[in-house]
Motif scaffolding. Structure first.
Motif, PDB file in Angstrom:
ATOM      1  N   THR A  56      53.800  31.938  28.169  1.00 58.87           N
ATOM      2  CA  THR A  56      52.890  31.552  26.910  1.00 58.87           C
ATOM      3  C   THR A  56      52.262  32.596  26.308  1.00 58.87           C
ATOM      4  O   THR A  56      52.586  32.675  25.027  1.00 58.87           O
ATOM      5  CB  THR A  56      51.723  30.511  27.534  1.00 58.87           C
ATOM      6  OG1 THR A  56      52.535  29.378  28.070  1.00 58.87           O
ATOM      7  CG2 THR A  56      50.833  30.009  26.306  1.00 58.87           C
ATOM      8  N   TRP A  59      55.252  34.318  24.469  1.00 64.86           N
ATOM      9  CA  TRP A  59      55.708  33.256  23.194  1.00 64.86           C
ATOM     10  C   TRP A  59      54.528  33.937  21.987  1.00 64.86           C
ATOM     11  O   TRP A  59      55.064  34.005  20.822  1.00 64.86           O
ATOM     12  CB  TRP A  59      55.703  32.109  23.541  1.00 64.86           C
ATOM     13  CG  TRP A  59      56.570  30.964  22.223  1.00 64.86           C
ATOM     14  CD1 TRP A  59      57.821  31.240  22.106  1.00 64.86           C
ATOM     15  CD2 TRP A  59      55.652  30.245  21.431  1.00 64.86           C
ATOM     16  NE1 TRP A  59      57.862  30.053  20.813  1.00 64.86           N
ATOM     17  CE2 TRP A  59      56.609  29.866  20.558  1.00 64.86           C
ATOM     18  CE3 TRP A  59      54.244  30.263  21.383  1.00 64.86           C
ATOM     19  CZ2 TRP A  59      55.960  28.945  19.559  1.00 64.86           C
ATOM     20  CZ3 TRP A  59      53.994  29.396  20.164  1.00 64.86           C
ATOM     21  CH2 TRP A  59      54.916  28.631  19.482  1.00 64.86           C
ATOM     22  N   HIS A  60      53.398  33.785  22.228  1.00 66.41           N
ATOM     23  CA  HIS A  60      52.478  33.882  21.145  1.00 66.41           C
ATOM     24  C   HIS A  60      52.571  35.227  20.523  1.00 66.41           C
ATOM     25  O   HIS A  60      52.257  35.493  19.354  1.00 66.41           O
ATOM     26  CB  HIS A  60      51.188  33.461  21.627  1.00 66.41           C
ATOM     27  CG  HIS A  60      50.645  32.186  21.933  1.00 66.41           C
ATOM     28  ND1 HIS A  60      50.683  31.260  20.689  1.00 66.41           N
ATOM     29  CD2 HIS A  60      50.420  31.393  22.838  1.00 66.41           C
ATOM     30  CE1 HIS A  60      50.241  30.059  20.984  1.00 66.41           C
ATOM     31  NE2 HIS A  60      50.495  29.833  22.260  1.00 66.41           N
ATOM     32  N   ARG A  65      59.368  34.571  16.023  1.00 59.44           N
ATOM     33  CA  ARG A  65      59.660  33.553  17.070  1.00 59.44           C
ATOM     34  C   ARG A  65      60.829  32.801  16.430  1.00 59.44           C
ATOM     35  O   ARG A  65      61.107  31.665  17.129  1.00 59.44           O
ATOM     36  CB  ARG A  65      58.456  32.470  17.200  1.00 59.44           C
ATOM     37  CG  ARG A  65      57.401  33.044  17.791  1.00 59.44           C
ATOM     38  CD  ARG A  65      56.183  32.098  17.918  1.00 59.44           C
ATOM     39  NE  ARG A  65      54.963  32.530  18.022  1.00 59.44           N
ATOM     40  CZ  ARG A  65      53.819  32.064  17.470  1.00 59.44           C
ATOM     41  NH1 ARG A  65      53.774  31.055  17.064  1.00 59.44           N
ATOM     42  NH2 ARG A  65      52.774  32.626  17.473  1.00 59.44           N
ATOM     43  N   ARG A  70      59.148  28.110  23.556  1.00 56.53           N
ATOM     44  CA  ARG A  70      58.557  28.496  24.954  1.00 56.53           C
ATOM     45  C   ARG A  70      59.367  28.249  26.098  1.00 56.53           C
ATOM     46  O   ARG A  70      59.198  28.989  26.951  1.00 56.53           O
ATOM     47  CB  ARG A  70      57.280  27.720  24.975  1.00 56.53           C
ATOM     48  CG  ARG A  70      55.961  27.827  23.922  1.00 56.53           C
ATOM     49  CD  ARG A  70      54.734  27.219  24.246  1.00 56.53           C
ATOM     50  NE  ARG A  70      53.959  27.284  23.098  1.00 56.53           N
ATOM     51  CZ  ARG A  70      52.650  27.209  23.100  1.00 56.53           C
ATOM     52  NH1 ARG A  70      51.940  26.831  24.328  1.00 56.53           N
ATOM     53  NH2 ARG A  70      51.955  27.080  21.963  1.00 56.53           N
TER      54      ARG A  70
END
Length: 101
Positions: A56, A59-60, A65, A70
Motif C-alpha cells: 500500500t 502504491w501510494h 500508477r 494495488r
C-alpha cells in the motif's frame, strides 16, 4: 532513475522499473489508508510490518500508477521478497521520519 537524495526509490513490477516518490500528497493518501505513518515506522522497526502495508505504501508513492493496481504491486512485493523490498522501503520510511516528501 530514482534520486536517493530526494528519498526516491525504484520498484520492479512485472519486469518494469517504477519510480517511488514520497511526495507530501502521496504520504497523506497513504496515511488515510494505513493510519499514522509514524506508527507504521514503529511497526517496521519491530518487524511487525505486513506485506499488504508495504504494498500500500509503495502504491501510494508510485510516481505513475497508470495500469498498476494495488494487487499488482502487492504481487510484485511478494514475488521479489522482503529482502529486495527492504531497500525501497527503507528509503520511504526515512522520508517519513524526516517529515519531508
Amino acid at each position: 532513475m530514482s534520486n536517493p537524495v530526494r528519498g526516491e526509490a525504484s520498484l520492479t513490477v512485472d519486469g518494469s522499473v517504477h519510480l517511488l516518490r514520497p511526495t507530501f500528497d502521496a504520504l497523506v493518501q497513504a496515511e488515510d489508508d494505513l493510519g499514522p505513518l509514524f506508527a507504521l515506522v514503529e511497526r517496521a522497526g519491530e518487524g511487525q510490518l505486513r506485506l499488504a502495508e508495504i504494498a500500500t505504501l509503495f502504491w501510494h508513492c508510485l510516481a505513475d500508477r497508470a495500469g498498476l493496481s494495488r494487487e499488482v504491486v502487492g504481487q510484485a512485493v511478494l514475488d521479489q521478497g522482503l529482502a529486495a523490498s527492504a531497500r525501497p522501503l527503507r528509503a520511504l520510511l526515512g522520508e517519513i521520519l524526516k517529515g519531508s516528501g
